[in-house]
Enzyme design. Sequence first.
Site, PDB file in Angstrom:
ATOM      1  N   ASP A 101       8.945 -66.200  52.618  1.00  0.00           N
ATOM      2  CA  ASP A 101       9.430 -65.111  51.785  1.00  0.00           C
ATOM      3  C   ASP A 101      10.873 -65.473  51.478  1.00  0.00           C
ATOM      4  OD1 ASP A 101      10.446 -62.873  50.672  1.00  0.00           O
ATOM      5  OD2 ASP A 101       9.562 -61.471  52.116  1.00  0.00           O
ATOM      6  N   LYS A 156      15.853 -74.150  33.696  1.00  0.00           N
ATOM      7  CA  LYS A 156      16.440 -73.181  32.794  1.00  0.00           C
ATOM      8  C   LYS A 156      15.587 -71.916  32.781  1.00  0.00           C
ATOM      9  CE  LYS A 156      14.808 -72.818  28.679  1.00  0.00           C
ATOM     10  NZ  LYS A 156      13.349 -72.728  28.500  1.00  0.00           N
ATOM     11  N   HIS A 186      14.167 -80.210  29.963  1.00  0.00           N
ATOM     12  CA  HIS A 186      13.134 -81.255  29.910  1.00  0.00           C
ATOM     13  C   HIS A 186      13.142 -82.022  28.591  1.00  0.00           C
ATOM     14  CE1 HIS A 186      10.625 -78.197  27.886  1.00  0.00           C
ATOM     15  NE2 HIS A 186       9.900 -79.202  27.449  1.00  0.00           N
ATOM     16  N   LYS A 190      12.394 -86.449  27.383  1.00  0.00           N
ATOM     17  CA  LYS A 190      11.385 -86.959  26.433  1.00  0.00           C
ATOM     18  C   LYS A 190      11.798 -88.350  25.978  1.00  0.00           C
ATOM     19  CE  LYS A 190      10.032 -82.394  24.647  1.00  0.00           C
ATOM     20  NZ  LYS A 190       8.599 -82.215  24.854  1.00  0.00           N
ATOM     21  N   GLU A 224       6.335 -74.411  17.376  1.00  0.00           N
ATOM     22  CA  GLU A 224       5.126 -74.399  18.220  1.00  0.00           C
ATOM     23  C   GLU A 224       4.060 -73.573  17.526  1.00  0.00           C
ATOM     24  OE1 GLU A 224       6.039 -74.013  22.659  1.00  0.00           O
ATOM     25  OE2 GLU A 224       7.701 -72.946  21.731  1.00  0.00           O
ATOM     26  N   ASP A 243      15.751 -69.041  24.911  1.00  0.00           N
ATOM     27  CA  ASP A 243      14.685 -69.893  25.461  1.00  0.00           C
ATOM     28  C   ASP A 243      14.749 -71.319  24.912  1.00  0.00           C
ATOM     29  OD1 ASP A 243      12.203 -70.190  26.979  1.00  0.00           O
ATOM     30  OD2 ASP A 243      11.176 -70.308  25.041  1.00  0.00           O
ATOM     31  N   HIS A 248      17.552 -76.561  24.616  1.00  0.00           N
ATOM     32  CA  HIS A 248      16.906 -77.717  23.998  1.00  0.00           C
ATOM     33  C   HIS A 248      17.525 -78.126  22.641  1.00  0.00           C
ATOM     34  CE1 HIS A 248      14.127 -77.040  27.152  1.00  0.00           C
ATOM     35  NE2 HIS A 248      13.318 -76.196  26.536  1.00  0.00           N
TER      36      HIS A 248
HETATM   37  C1  BG6 Z   1      10.287 -74.361  27.357  1.00  0.00           C
HETATM   38  C2  BG6 Z   1      10.267 -72.979  26.807  1.00  0.00           C
HETATM   39  O1  BG6 Z   1      11.561 -74.676  27.853  1.00  0.00           O
HETATM   40  O2  BG6 Z   1       9.951 -75.293  26.333  1.00  0.00           O
HETATM   41  C3  BG6 Z   1       8.905 -72.665  26.232  1.00  0.00           C
HETATM   42  O3  BG6 Z   1      10.580 -72.049  27.836  1.00  0.00           O
HETATM   43  C4  BG6 Z   1       8.503 -73.705  25.222  1.00  0.00           C
HETATM   44  O4  BG6 Z   1       8.901 -71.377  25.628  1.00  0.00           O
HETATM   45  C5  BG6 Z   1       8.651 -75.096  25.792  1.00  0.00           C
HETATM   46  O5  BG6 Z   1       7.147 -73.469  24.871  1.00  0.00           O
HETATM   47  C6  BG6 Z   1       8.439 -76.149  24.730  1.00  0.00           C
HETATM   48  O6  BG6 Z   1       8.397 -77.413  25.332  1.00  0.00           O
HETATM   49  P1  BG6 Z   1       7.638 -78.620  24.642  1.00  0.00           P
HETATM   50  O7  BG6 Z   1       7.953 -79.787  25.511  1.00  0.00           O
HETATM   51  O8  BG6 Z   1       6.189 -78.261  24.601  1.00  0.00           O
HETATM   52  O9  BG6 Z   1       8.227 -78.715  23.264  1.00  0.00           O
END
Ligand code: BG6
Length: 495
Positions: A101, A156, A186, A190, A224, A243, A248
């Site tokens: 916990d 994040k 992330h 890439k 997306e 987000d 990003h």
């Molecule tokens: C994440 C977001 O960091 O990146 C998501 O929180 C988003 O909302 C995602 O869908 C997109 O990542 P990728 O690698 O699929 O472009």
Amino acid sequence: MSPSPGLPPALPGPVPPADFVVFGGTGDLAVRKLLPALYLRDRDGQLPAETRIVALSRAGLDVAGYRDKIRGELPRFVRADELDDAVLDRFVARLTHVSIDIEHEAGWSSLVETLDHPERVRVFYLAIAPSLFGPVSRRLADHGLVTESSRLVLEKPIGHDLASAREINDAVGAVFEENQIFRIDHYLGKESVQNLLVTRFANSFLEPLWNANCIDHVQITAAESLGVGTRGGYYDGSGALRDMIQNHLLQLLCLVAMEPPTYVGRETVRDEKLKVLQALKPITGTAVDSSVVAGQYRPGLVDGTAVASYQTDAERPGSTTETFVAIKAEVQNWRWTGVPFYLRTGKRMERRVSEIVIQFKDVPHPMFPGSEGTSEPNRLVIQLQPDEGMKLHLTAKEPGPGGIRLRPVSLDLNYAQTFQRHSPDAYERLLMDVVRGNPTLFMRRDEVEAAWTWVEPILERWSAPGHAPRPYPAGTGGPSAAINLLERDGRSWHE
Ligand code: BG6
């Protein structure tokens, strides 16, 4: 196009033995991304025999139960041709589970007993809510678990505004040194994003053109086709600006706009990215209304399938959270003055596409009077997904015996075809960098805070009464105001 003969295969070397301690070990991120990434690194021989993965959760699983769960889940997230029974057995044997916990004392003594190799690299991966980053760091310290070779990995969002980001950074910074803290974005893991650095700095022909003299504008899109899925609870408190843009898209902008560092090293790249963030022209007050467009998806058709509105998906009737943002940004420095950077991201758009478009200026003078056909300005398109690659759009003469007919053509580099292999997932690269202690592809505290400083006035403006996102039908390119954002500058989105 094919790679040069003799190109050595990109074989990774093993990393030092490590204990990966995953907070949120049964959560979506761990199961969908972290464990598959570690499995694939194990398959390639990058994890030494001693490396273990300690999953923490409140799921009440014993070790055998957790191993069974992951053995069952991995095939959903690792391609069939990458699954190997022997590797799977070896990988699953590395897993252990501790019920804990994290906000109270229960389970912490078991964790202390489990982590019985203080000499190993410890990776504390916090795949949990940011409000817990500080408290968990404190408990790790109180239980004597933070060693010199420990690293803290934060997902994040780091906070929801500048003040909360500072609070989190202060709290984790009270326990870990900045060089032990790895803030994951992330997108930086890439392949195509790293290749952007190589394209810019390992080739000489682009650099003389890479400035306001030759570049008309830059577009960065991360679209997306998916909606918010089951993440409505998180997303409704966040929205597309927090987000995607704050992290990003701004990171991509930095890599496009930054000055060449002396060499690509752990602090040099981050130093240059920070300067870009600091050079972003603030968008404040009424300028937000003219330079930023927010949208929210309504029901529509995506790939011929009827989909619901954001408010239905997120179960938040009346929500004013934005699922789309388009921004006209400017970098105020000598290299970029007068070059707009148009950023765009959205959910439930027509299709999934992430790309960076560098549009060069048109030729200064039309050289082919009386020619037929069309000539378009040169464009370099860096495709991040779904297919990683790069296209250079040029104008060519269409073959023919008489007259001149101009035609846009493209030089095409598709990574999968050229290198005959799949790109690893971003987490594979990033997790190994954490173990090696290489922070180049992670966000430093000052970068995160500079990004919040730029985003915050936009959030402030939106929080005033009367600022609701514009509706757009799912499966489209977003609200029409986003098209106008470019059209009024005589430009259009690259489709
Ligand atoms: C994440 C977001 O960091 O990146 C998501 O929180 C988003 O909302 C995602 O869908 C997109 O990542 P990728 O690698 O699929 O472009």
